[in-house]
Design an enzyme around this catalytic site. Structure first.
Site, PDB file in Angstrom:
ATOM      1  N   GLU B  66       0.855  -1.189   0.000  1.00 28.47           N
ATOM      2  CA  GLU B  66       0.000   0.000   0.000  1.00 28.47           C
ATOM      3  C   GLU B  66       0.891   1.239   0.000  1.00 28.47           C
ATOM      4  O   GLU B  66       1.228   1.784   1.046  1.00 28.47           O
ATOM      5  CB  GLU B  66      -0.927   0.024   1.234  1.00 28.47           C
ATOM      6  CG  GLU B  66      -2.220  -0.777   1.062  1.00 28.47           C
ATOM      7  CD  GLU B  66      -2.071  -2.208   1.554  1.00 28.47           C
ATOM      8  OE1 GLU B  66      -0.961  -2.565   2.002  1.00 28.47           O
ATOM      9  OE2 GLU B  66      -3.056  -2.970   1.476  1.00 28.47           O
ATOM     10  N   SER B 225       1.757   1.528  -8.651  1.00 28.87           N
ATOM     11  CA  SER B 225       2.605   2.322  -7.759  1.00 28.87           C
ATOM     12  C   SER B 225       3.956   2.530  -8.408  1.00 28.87           C
ATOM     13  O   SER B 225       4.473   1.597  -9.042  1.00 28.87           O
ATOM     14  CB  SER B 225       2.836   1.589  -6.432  1.00 28.87           C
ATOM     15  OG  SER B 225       1.708   1.695  -5.603  1.00 28.87           O
ATOM     16  N   HIS B 239       0.810   6.974  -7.249  1.00 35.74           N
ATOM     17  CA  HIS B 239      -0.034   5.833  -6.893  1.00 35.74           C
ATOM     18  C   HIS B 239      -1.390   5.997  -7.542  1.00 35.74           C
ATOM     19  O   HIS B 239      -1.985   7.078  -7.463  1.00 35.74           O
ATOM     20  CB  HIS B 239      -0.150   5.714  -5.376  1.00 35.74           C
ATOM     21  CG  HIS B 239       1.195   5.559  -4.731  1.00 35.74           C
ATOM     22  ND1 HIS B 239       1.862   4.359  -4.707  1.00 35.74           N
ATOM     23  CD2 HIS B 239       2.042   6.467  -4.175  1.00 35.74           C
ATOM     24  CE1 HIS B 239       3.044   4.523  -4.136  1.00 35.74           C
ATOM     25  NE2 HIS B 239       3.178   5.806  -3.799  1.00 35.74           N
TER      26      HIS B 239
END
Lengths: 329, 329
Positions: B66, B225, B239
């Site tokens: 993430e 990403s 992102h």
């Protein structure tokens, strides 16, 4: 403005300013055609009452049990401190203006306040800015809510409409002051001053903007409110909560200035706060529209150190927010 | 970055930047001396993991499950999206730096994020900025919390220290974009692009700042990403959450520019958002320190209309926040 038995009084005011546009120029198309009785009923909703009234060609100015109200042809200003419930009056206000006057539209709204010292003592939605915003959002499309300054320390909240707004020159200057000089505050008690007029003179308030038609009131045992009217539709209003544990003073005016430096200096000399925040609203037509530039560049002001400075551009208004504190020696 | 079964993914990242000062210039007095295993353990607290690493003379850059992490000698950047729990890692981070390095002091901290689309889906303190602030206030004196933009619509939160901060030139430029162009987003799916490199080329990302050493990843079935490293200690990170129902893209870089106009133009051409917000931090030593002036004067940008503009002066940094939207035709 605080009675002797109370251990705390919230000096920081809720401030509402609403600009109306009417269908025509008839006598009925003016807020000033509305009877005093109607305003008195509206103020019951807010939990305060009229103490005194003065007027000139352009406006009616009321000293209230908790702060002030100003009514011009098309602008309504209500400023109330303590645990008053100002925002509960917004819907009734619009309803009564629709009933009594030929309302075309609401041009703009400004609701603002400093963070409270004791939000827990407030009533209902006033405990929390986000609840106030939710309440206003139910009544207005295009409402925009902001917080300026530090959310976890001293800050100032604003709700306004994302509208084209007021075209003629308009500006509002506010100094909200706290941690006041104890000596300066003594003037605003019945121990030192006989009445409002006496406090106005002794404090030096009468010299801040000379020539104003002043209506003032000194509360028992302490606390002071004044409204001043100036030719051309300009007003000043000052409210003093002198108790040392929660001292607070507000100064507000719509007098136009290219620079507010001189005015700031005079107000600070009269009250000597430990901390204060200054807000200046100026629309595109105002002579004050560029006054943020000199504030951007000034890291100190009259011996006070700048803690925070923010500048906002809205559709029709520029706003500067600056917070200062006395340097710790 | 969202898996197929999920109905919603929060693209908006939590972003933490911490500047450390060390006792000396020894090898141990560098965050880069810390083992990868230690970072991996820290990231467990945040609920994300390392996917890929690249490095140059000045920094280590990690693509995460993430978002991203960047580690230089004295600066730590962690940016995480979804329902990661970034702020739970602040205390462990400081503890491990104290243990592993000769820490003199924390020079500055910046925690920022856009308001979430679905705050209710966040974990613990991340549901609410005021809870995040309370958490940080327990660890830092002089923490100052701000919200920029409209609290009741789109806004951006910041927590920083009221410190003298970083002396050498420093600037951070961010574009946070949403309501993305559907066509542009297709490139960031496995249907259209083979892998990260392919998406970097097809999208035009490779041309935004030419010459960067790029490390990218294309997620299954979609999401992208990238980290880019440039000589001199500069980075770019992008992102992409391409799903139409909650599309979101972030662009961040510390490249110094007197004006970010050209960079904005390139980024907008690649992604074509419906709305975006731009933030620029620049300290007193940065060439970007006056770039707010041209933004103050510009009511539109590359065909987008300015909705909100705020300019803040902190002790050591200037910050501009501006939100734009595509005009409704």
């Amino acid at each position: 403005m605080a009675s002797a038995g109370e251990s705390f009084f919230e000096g920081a005011e809720k401030l509402l300013e609403v600009w109306f546009e009417f269908d025509d120029d008839s006598l009925e198309s003016s807020l000033r055609s509305i009877d005093r009785k109607v305003w008195e009923d509206l103020l019951k909703v807010v939990k305060c009452e009229i103490i005194s009234r003065t007027a000139d060609e352009d406006m009616d100015a009321y000293v209230l049990s908790e702060s002030s109200m100003f009514v011009t042809k098309d602008r309504f200003i209500l400023k109330t401190c303590g645990t008053t419930t100002l925002l509960y009056a917004v819907k009734p206000l619009i309803k009564l203006v629709k009933e009594k006057c030929r309302l075309k539209q609401i041009l703009d709204i400004f609701y603002s306040r400093k963070n409270f010292s004791r939000p827990d003592l407030q009533i209902g939605m006033h405990r929390n800015f986000s609840d106030e915003v939710s309440h206003l959002d139910k009544q207005f499309r295009n409402g925009a809510a902001y917080s300026l300054g530090r959310i976890n320390q001293d800050c100032w909240y604003l709700y306004t409409l994302d509208n084209a707004g007021v075209e003629r020159p308009d500006q509002t200057f506010e100094l909200l002051m706290w941690d006041m000089c104890r000596e300066k505050m003594r003037v605003f008690t019945k121990d030192v001053s006989e009445n409002g007029l006496d406090a106005t003179k002794r404090s030096g308030i009468c010299d801040i903007i000379p020539g104003a038609k002043i209506d003032e009131f000194l509360f028992e045992p302490c606390g002071y409110s004044m409204n001043g009217l100036l030719p051309g539709g300009y007003y000043i209003t000052i409210h003093v909560t002198p108790e040392e544990e929660f001292s607070y003073v507000s100064f507000e005016s719509n007098v136009p200035r290219e620079s507010y430096d001189e005015l700031v200096k005079k107000v600070l000399e009269v009250f000597r706060p430990g901390k204060f925040l200054m807000t200046i609203f100026a629309n595109k037509a105002s002579v004050a529209k560029d006054c943020h530039k000199e504030i951007n560049d000034a890291e100190s002001l009259q011996g006070y150190v700048r803690q925070d400075h923010q500048f906002c551009i809205f559709k029709n208004y520029n706003l500067t927010y600056t917070m200062y504190s006395r340097p710790i020696l």
